[in-house]
Design an enzyme around this catalytic site. Structure first.
Site, PDB file in Angstrom:
ATOM      1  N   LYS A   1       0.845  -1.196   0.000  1.00 26.87           N
ATOM      2  CA  LYS A   1       0.000   0.000   0.000  1.00 26.87           C
ATOM      3  C   LYS A   1       0.883   1.250   0.000  1.00 26.87           C
ATOM      4  O   LYS A   1       1.873   1.318   0.735  1.00 26.87           O
ATOM      5  CB  LYS A   1      -0.907  -0.032   1.223  1.00 26.87           C
ATOM      6  CG  LYS A   1      -1.948   1.079   1.287  1.00 26.87           C
ATOM      7  CD  LYS A   1      -2.819   0.896   2.518  1.00 26.87           C
ATOM      8  CE  LYS A   1      -3.883   1.966   2.651  1.00 26.87           C
ATOM      9  NZ  LYS A   1      -4.714   1.755   3.866  1.00 26.87           N
TER      10      LYS A   1
ATOM     11  N   SER B   1      -9.407   1.741   3.021  1.00 23.37           N
ATOM     12  CA  SER B   1      -8.551   2.463   2.100  1.00 23.37           C
ATOM     13  C   SER B   1      -7.542   1.572   1.367  1.00 23.37           C
ATOM     14  O   SER B   1      -6.917   2.006   0.406  1.00 23.37           O
ATOM     15  CB  SER B   1      -7.792   3.564   2.846  1.00 23.37           C
ATOM     16  OG  SER B   1      -6.984   3.025   3.885  1.00 23.37           O
TER      17      SER B   1
ATOM     18  N   SER C   1      -9.978  -0.514   7.056  1.00 23.70           N
ATOM     19  CA  SER C   1      -9.259  -0.315   5.801  1.00 23.70           C
ATOM     20  C   SER C   1      -8.570  -1.556   5.253  1.00 23.70           C
ATOM     21  O   SER C   1      -8.138  -1.568   4.105  1.00 23.70           O
ATOM     22  CB  SER C   1      -8.225   0.808   5.963  1.00 23.70           C
ATOM     23  OG  SER C   1      -8.858   2.055   5.998  1.00 23.70           O
TER      24      SER C   1
END
Length: 507
Positions: A96, A177, A201
């Site tokens: 990420k 996210s 997330s």
């Protein structure tokens, strides 16, 4: 177990990824490379080719924000090494893009303000993965600033990477996210990825993309050199195809970091997560069923009931838990997040390279305003603006909110539920099926649940595993437990997973 072809895992994706069968999970991929049946650099090339076909362009998935230009060379160098090879030997992973790596890739958190954030250093969690033999294939797209810029954001969108699409239905959300990390695994662009979670997330994108996601206990995995939201709730975690793969990665990722005080006890609680995986791990377990978090969608409830029947068949005793009022907890959590974000992002921005001109949150707000045509096309920065006005970390309002949030979610929440009925874990649907993406109105989850928020605010572990499908869309089953209970949660999730294919679609 072998996939017919590498990456042929989601309806609508190309079935021509490879002329031969490749393992469809990280554990077997690593075993194949250890045995010499597969070369790490060849595997990286295969993934890069697949990403070029399915991820880029106007109709692509947009899961990968940037590829590591050194990945092939790093994989080839690893293959030439003669020393003992690690447990993740040759495994390409997607990271990420709020986690720093030493590769020639900036860490942007999806924001144009950080396109110059090239630090040339590995976050400790990445250093652990690399030392175990993993290759950073590239950076995963994400909800910009980990979805903390606006309450009206569309999950999975960033100014740098655009909108990440759900591979099961590209008109629907990939959640966030950690959207790119989840989609990369679901779409066969990598067999493992690293996400981060503050509240949902990792687990939400894992659930709606049909993969496994683990949010560890806060403090089990280092957060150093990770773009922050909350010292109370932030943690990296693995996102994988199988529970065994999640256990494999967690065993590498977990451990103390002298720079991150929250991890002081990590080495003491770190375990051999693979050792406890067994098909009969649910036998004799007492499981609390969080009915208050099951939502109102009748199809989702039907899939959940099927999952509960499987748990019973595997030897678990189920205990119904009907209600929990999360309103006061949620209000306290927001105060905590706003205050900790301001302090954390100011500290992070202050130590970024000189190429990053935004040195604090006030400057970041000004940057977004100046570049509104690219940064605020669909939504604003109301959360940033609230954070500027939030109490400081020494303010009694913040300190009270932090104490209240932890107590309501932990001692008076998860801990109380577990103790009252002598339970080993709690279960609920992770979230409802993926909703339609709406950049004008933002996220509109039709069936949000309170299960994940409890674990997030308490800082306790939360494992989401595929539970079934609702009208063709994946949904996840959450296993939640006390602090440091990852070995038990992974064992229970593994037993559930090994019982056979997940429940069919409700309709």
């Amino acid at each position: 177990m072998l996939a017919a072809l590498l990456g042929a895992c989601v309806p609508g994706l190309s079935q021509a990824a490879s002329p031969q069968a490749w393992p469809d999970n990280a554990t077997d991929l690593v075993a194949a490379m250890h045995a010499g049946r597969l070369a790490p650099d060849s595997l990286v090339r295969r993934y890069r080719a697949r990403i070029a076909r399915t991820d880029a362009g106007p109709d692509g998935l947009h899961a990968i924000l940037a590829l590591n230009p050194d990945a092939v060379a790093q994989a080839a160098a690893l293959a030439r090494m003669r020393r003992v090879r690690g447990p993740l030997y040759g495994l390409p992973i997607v990271v990420k893009d709020n986690i720093e790596t030493r590769d020639p890739l900036p860490t942007t958190a999806g924001s144009l303000a950080l396109v110059g954030n090239l630090t040339h250093r590995d976050a400790p969690v990445i250093a652990r993965l690399r030392a175990a033999g993993a290759i950073v294939l590239g950076k995963g797209n994400l909800s910009e600033w980990a979805n903390f810029r606006s309450a009206h954001a569309s999950s999975g969108w960033s100014a740098v990477g655009g909108l990440t699409r759900n591979p099961y239905d590209r008109a629907r959300t990939a959640c966030g996210s950690s959207a790119g990390s989840a989609v990369a695994v679901a779409a066969g662009l990598a067999m493992a990825a690293i996400g981060t979670e503050t509240n949902g997330s990792i687990t939400c994108p894992a659930a709606v993309n049909g993969i496994v996601g683990l949010k560890p206990t806060v403090g089990l995995v280092s957060r150093t050199f990770v773009v922050p939201i909350s010292t109370s709730q932030d943690t990296p975690g693995p996102m994988t195809r199988t529970v065994r793969d999640a256990a494999l990665l967690l065993g590498v990722m977990a451990g103390s970091d002298p720079v991150d005080p929250a991890t002081a006890d990590a080495d003491r609680h770190r375990a051999d997560y693979l050792a406890g995986l067994a098909p009969d791990a649910l036998r004799g377990r007492r499981i609390g069923v969080m009915r208050f978090a099951q939502g109102k969608n009748p199809d989702l409830r039907a899939v959940f009931d099927t999952a509960l029947a499987r748990l019973r068949a595997l030897g678990a005793t189920l205990v119904e838990i009907g209600t929990f009022d999360a309103k006061t907890m949620g209000e306290a959590e927001l105060t905590v997040l706003l205050s900790e974000f301001r302090a954390g992002v100011n500290a992070y921005l202050a130590q970024t390279p000189a190429a990053v001109k935004t040195r604090d949150l006030t400057a970041l707000i000004a940057f977004d305003t100046e570049h509104a045509d690219r940064e605020m096309t669909w939504f604003g920065q109301d959360m940033f603006e609230k954070a500027v006005q939030a109490p400081t970390l020494s303010d009694p309002a913040y300190l009270t909110a932090r104490t209240d949030a932890r107590r309501l979610a932990g001692a008076a929440g998860i801990d109380a539920m577990l103790a009252h009925d002598r339970l080993d874990a709690l279960v609920a649907p992770t979230i409802g099926p993926a909703w339609m993406t709406d950049p004008v109105l933002g996220d509109r989850p039709g069936d949000g649940t309170g299960a994940g928020t409890l674990a997030a605010v308490a800082g306790y572990p939360h494992l989401s595993v595929p539970m079934g499908r609702v009208r063709g869309l994946p949904v996840g089953l959450s296993f939640i437990g006390a602090a440091w209970s990852e070995p038990a949660l992974l064992a229970m999730g593994y037993a559930y997973e090994q019982a056979g294919p997940v429940a069919p679609a409700a309709r």
